[in-house]
Structures are given as C-alpha cells and as structure tokens.
Design a protein around this motif. Sequence first.
Motif, PDB file in Angstrom:
ATOM      1  N   LEU A 133       5.862   6.766   8.986  1.00 59.42           N
ATOM      2  CA  LEU A 133       4.474   7.135   9.346  1.00 59.42           C
ATOM      3  C   LEU A 133       4.608   8.363   9.802  1.00 59.42           C
ATOM      4  O   LEU A 133       3.424   9.983   9.845  1.00 59.42           O
ATOM      5  CB  LEU A 133       4.159   6.351  10.419  1.00 59.42           C
ATOM      6  N   GLU A 134       5.215   8.863  10.155  1.00 57.93           N
ATOM      7  CA  GLU A 134       5.075  10.409  11.624  1.00 57.93           C
ATOM      8  C   GLU A 134       5.609  11.298  10.682  1.00 57.93           C
ATOM      9  O   GLU A 134       4.860  12.128  10.548  1.00 57.93           O
ATOM     10  CB  GLU A 134       7.068  10.143  12.422  1.00 57.93           C
ATOM     11  N   SER A 135       6.325  11.072   9.617  1.00 62.34           N
ATOM     12  CA  SER A 135       6.411  12.018   8.828  1.00 62.34           C
ATOM     13  C   SER A 135       5.529  12.650   7.807  1.00 62.34           C
ATOM     14  O   SER A 135       4.349  13.441   7.123  1.00 62.34           O
ATOM     15  CB  SER A 135       7.710  11.947   7.499  1.00 62.34           C
ATOM     16  N   TRP A 136       4.024  11.305   7.251  1.00 63.04           N
ATOM     17  CA  TRP A 136       2.797  11.550   7.022  1.00 63.04           C
ATOM     18  C   TRP A 136       2.195  11.875   7.822  1.00 63.04           C
ATOM     19  O   TRP A 136       1.295  12.726   7.496  1.00 63.04           O
ATOM     20  CB  TRP A 136       2.481  10.495   6.710  1.00 63.04           C
ATOM     21  N   ARG A 137       1.812  11.935   9.400  1.00 67.01           N
ATOM     22  CA  ARG A 137       1.247  12.264  10.322  1.00 67.01           C
ATOM     23  C   ARG A 137       1.560  13.975  10.870  1.00 67.01           C
ATOM     24  O   ARG A 137       0.466  14.297  11.131  1.00 67.01           O
ATOM     25  CB  ARG A 137       1.629  11.086  11.934  1.00 67.01           C
ATOM     26  N   GLY A 138       2.475  14.313  10.153  1.00 68.40           N
ATOM     27  CA  GLY A 138       3.281  15.398  10.730  1.00 68.40           C
ATOM     28  C   GLY A 138       2.504  16.482   9.305  1.00 68.40           C
ATOM     29  O   GLY A 138       2.399  17.765   9.393  1.00 68.40           O
ATOM     30  N   ARG A 139       2.170  15.814   7.810  1.00 70.31           N
ATOM     31  CA  ARG A 139       0.820  16.426   7.487  1.00 70.31           C
ATOM     32  C   ARG A 139      -0.139  16.979   7.609  1.00 70.31           C
ATOM     33  O   ARG A 139      -1.112  16.493   8.242  1.00 70.31           O
ATOM     34  CB  ARG A 139       0.881  15.546   5.989  1.00 70.31           C
ATOM     35  N   PHE A 140      -0.965  18.243   7.399  1.00 71.57           N
ATOM     36  CA  PHE A 140      -2.070  18.694   7.421  1.00 71.57           C
ATOM     37  C   PHE A 140      -2.907  17.825   6.665  1.00 71.57           C
ATOM     38  O   PHE A 140      -4.370  18.653   5.932  1.00 71.57           O
ATOM     39  CB  PHE A 140      -1.613  19.862   7.367  1.00 71.57           C
ATOM     40  N   ASP A 141      -2.992  17.165   5.343  1.00 74.67           N
ATOM     41  CA  ASP A 141      -3.431  16.992   4.156  1.00 74.67           C
ATOM     42  C   ASP A 141      -3.799  15.178   4.251  1.00 74.67           C
ATOM     43  O   ASP A 141      -4.421  14.726   3.509  1.00 74.67           O
ATOM     44  CB  ASP A 141      -3.308  17.090   3.209  1.00 74.67           C
ATOM     45  N   VAL A 142      -3.205  14.857   4.921  1.00 76.76           N
ATOM     46  CA  VAL A 142      -3.743  12.879   6.047  1.00 76.76           C
ATOM     47  C   VAL A 142      -4.216  13.131   6.931  1.00 76.76           C
ATOM     48  O   VAL A 142      -3.445  13.568   7.990  1.00 76.76           O
ATOM     49  CB  VAL A 142      -2.804  12.319   5.085  1.00 76.76           C
TER      50      VAL A 142
ATOM     51  N   LEU B  95       1.448  -1.589   0.116  1.00 72.88           N
ATOM     52  CA  LEU B  95       0.396  -0.111   0.067  1.00 72.88           C
ATOM     53  C   LEU B  95       0.531   1.381  -0.066  1.00 72.88           C
ATOM     54  O   LEU B  95       0.465   2.318  -0.548  1.00 72.88           O
ATOM     55  CB  LEU B  95      -1.224   0.139   1.533  1.00 72.88           C
ATOM     56  N   ARG B  96       1.666   1.064   0.181  1.00 73.58           N
ATOM     57  CA  ARG B  96       2.871   2.376   0.028  1.00 73.58           C
ATOM     58  C   ARG B  96       2.561   3.578  -0.960  1.00 73.58           C
ATOM     59  O   ARG B  96       2.444   4.583  -0.996  1.00 73.58           O
ATOM     60  CB  ARG B  96       4.532   1.876   0.920  1.00 73.58           C
ATOM     61  N   PRO B  97       3.539   2.657  -2.116  1.00 71.34           N
ATOM     62  CA  PRO B  97       3.304   3.044  -3.332  1.00 71.34           C
ATOM     63  C   PRO B  97       2.194   4.155  -3.241  1.00 71.34           C
ATOM     64  O   PRO B  97       2.197   5.451  -3.926  1.00 71.34           O
ATOM     65  CB  PRO B  97       3.234   1.850  -4.554  1.00 71.34           C
ATOM     66  N   ALA B  98       0.500   3.478  -3.169  1.00 68.61           N
ATOM     67  CA  ALA B  98      -0.288   4.093  -3.249  1.00 68.61           C
ATOM     68  C   ALA B  98      -0.491   5.237  -2.168  1.00 68.61           C
ATOM     69  O   ALA B  98      -1.197   6.918  -3.059  1.00 68.61           O
ATOM     70  CB  ALA B  98      -1.330   3.137  -3.302  1.00 68.61           C
ATOM     71  N   ILE B  99      -0.265   5.196  -1.329  1.00 69.53           N
ATOM     72  CA  ILE B  99       0.417   6.625  -0.616  1.00 69.53           C
ATOM     73  C   ILE B  99       0.978   7.690  -0.933  1.00 69.53           C
ATOM     74  O   ILE B  99       0.627   8.911  -1.141  1.00 69.53           O
ATOM     75  CB  ILE B  99       0.793   5.919   0.475  1.00 69.53           C
ATOM     76  N   GLU B 100       2.175   7.094  -1.443  1.00 69.78           N
ATOM     77  CA  GLU B 100       3.109   7.556  -2.056  1.00 69.78           C
ATOM     78  C   GLU B 100       2.760   8.227  -3.007  1.00 69.78           C
ATOM     79  O   GLU B 100       2.637   9.645  -3.058  1.00 69.78           O
ATOM     80  CB  GLU B 100       4.046   7.373  -2.290  1.00 69.78           C
ATOM     81  N   HIS B 101       1.686   7.655  -3.737  1.00 71.63           N
ATOM     82  CA  HIS B 101       1.003   8.400  -5.210  1.00 71.63           C
ATOM     83  C   HIS B 101      -0.541   9.961  -4.711  1.00 71.63           C
ATOM     84  O   HIS B 101      -0.017  10.965  -4.799  1.00 71.63           O
ATOM     85  CB  HIS B 101       0.806   7.390  -5.436  1.00 71.63           C
ATOM     86  N   VAL B 102      -0.941   9.472  -3.877  1.00 67.51           N
ATOM     87  CA  VAL B 102      -1.986  10.473  -3.205  1.00 67.51           C
ATOM     88  C   VAL B 102      -1.104  11.298  -2.821  1.00 67.51           C
ATOM     89  O   VAL B 102      -1.823  12.271  -3.066  1.00 67.51           O
ATOM     90  CB  VAL B 102      -3.149   9.632  -2.744  1.00 67.51           C
ATOM     91  N   LEU B 103      -0.175  11.432  -2.023  1.00 71.07           N
ATOM     92  CA  LEU B 103       0.202  12.512  -1.044  1.00 71.07           C
ATOM     93  C   LEU B 103       1.208  13.388  -2.714  1.00 71.07           C
ATOM     94  O   LEU B 103       1.152  14.083  -2.184  1.00 71.07           O
ATOM     95  CB  LEU B 103       1.326  12.274  -0.548  1.00 71.07           C
ATOM     96  N   VAL B 104       2.046  12.579  -3.404  1.00 70.72           N
ATOM     97  CA  VAL B 104       2.131  13.217  -4.285  1.00 70.72           C
ATOM     98  C   VAL B 104       1.412  14.401  -4.977  1.00 70.72           C
ATOM     99  O   VAL B 104       2.065  14.810  -6.022  1.00 70.72           O
ATOM    100  CB  VAL B 104       4.136  12.695  -5.291  1.00 70.72           C
ATOM    101  N   HIS B 105       0.029  13.789  -5.770  1.00 68.42           N
ATOM    102  CA  HIS B 105      -0.467  14.684  -6.799  1.00 68.42           C
ATOM    103  C   HIS B 105      -2.462  14.503  -5.625  1.00 68.42           C
ATOM    104  O   HIS B 105      -3.505  13.891  -6.437  1.00 68.42           O
ATOM    105  CB  HIS B 105      -1.458  13.173  -7.484  1.00 68.42           C
TER     106      HIS B 105
END
Length: 270
Positions: free
Chosen positions: A153-162, A118-128
């Motif tokens: 996971l911590e870096s993703w959690r630090g975002r405001f759009d996910v 699932l990580r490539p899907a997560i990264e795809h959504v975050l890039v787009h």
Amino acid sequence: MTPLPYRVTAKRRETPDTWTLDLEPVSEPIATPRPGQFTMLYAFGRGEIPISVSGLPGDGAPLRHTIRAVGNVSEALCDLAPGDGLGVRGPFGTCWGLDGAEGRDVVIMAGGIGLAPLRPAIEHVLVHRDSYGRFAVLVGCRTPGDLLYAGQLESWRGRFDVEVEVTVDSADPGWHGDVGVVTSLLPRIPVDPDNIAVMMCGPEVMMRFGARAMVERGVAEVDIEVSTERNMKCAIGHCGHCQLGPKFICADGPVFPLSQVGPLLAVRSL
C-alpha cells in the motif's frame, strides 16, 4: 474436480490471524485465474475451502492466496510451511470487469480481507495504467494491525498515478492516518458518473453503504461491481450451500454487478 498438487514456496504473516501463501505446481498447473476468481484449496486430511486468488501467476510470480485462520481447514492451511503440499482446483467464478473498464475512471473500495481478491485488479490497472483514467483505491479495516499488504500500500501511495486512501475503525497511538468507516473516504474522490467503474469487496454492510453512496452520486448500478461471499462447498452450483436468492455465488459469482444482487444483499434472511 480433482485437486492438483501444489507446494508452498513462501509464507508471510499479514496480520495476527492472516497469512499469504505463495504456491507453485508440483507438475501441471491449474488454468491461470483472472482477477476476482477463486480456487478451492485442499488441506490433506482436513478438507477444502474456497479462497480468493490474491496474486496471479506468470512472469516468475507465484499463485498467491491470502488466508484468514477462522476454521478447521483454514487453520490447517495457515499452518503450512514452505515445502509443504496442498491441493488446488479451479479457477472458478466470475472476474472483475477490467476489460469493460478500459478508458474509464476506476474506484476500488476494500474492507478488511476484501482487499485480497481486489489486489490482482489493482495490480492489473497499475501494469496497464495507460488503459484507464483516474484511479483511486480506498481501504478500510478494524485497526492498524488488521491492515493487509501494508508495504505494498505504501508503494502504491508513492506513485503519482493512483490515489490511495486508508482508514481504520479504531486507531492506536502510533496511527497517524484517518479514523472512520471506509465510506467516509468517498467524498475525496471525484466521480464522473458517466465514465466510471466501481469495484467493491468487504463486509456486506460496507458494500451496501458504499454502493448507495455511489448511486446517490449518479453512478449506475450496472457500473458498480461487488464480490459476494457465502459458504461455498462444491464450486459448481450443485450443493446449494452458497445460494443467494436465485443466484449461486460459486457458479454465478462471486463478482456481480450491483444491478443483479443489490436487492438481495439488503435482505437479512438471505
């Protein structure tokens, strides 16, 4: 069908029995995988096994695979060091329906090593990110020590759009997060059943209960995708090892809409 030679460029230990390998081609690369697909990795002299792609190559990034050492070939792959060689063929299989999910909310649910495909899907959504609506990532594992990609996971959690939620089945004294099965996180996620795409990968029991919870909230089965796992050998639907009812996981999957495989996953003998 012939493995192409690759070499290991980096190796990271994720958990006590799981490593991530960065790979680069020795000469010609395989075709670029899509999120959700897998390759066949060949450990010279030991054999080959299917491994989901956990990181897509491109823009300087390597081809990545996260591998749990649970058998003869996977142990050999996990024993490789930077500079060592292996064979790669593929990519194979279906991918996550990210194109069809554009403009919709996306919920990703991962259990254990199911986070890897699932990580490539997560990264795809975050890039787009502008191409999708609300975005939630729900992750569960047995213990804090079994958590994959803790730093990411911590870096993703630090975002405001996910929205990122993590839970464990059994905590230790240093764990300050949630304790419980990953499906217990679902009530925190707003669900618009007419505008959502759900992607799940993990133990079949997790996917059954997670999918049931989404269906009970009005989500159509065709909007829920699951990545199934069976003992794949040939990757082309020839040997029959990975048959699930009328489906062959390697050729027809591994990503299916729940509408196709939901009843099959509920049958223990399959």
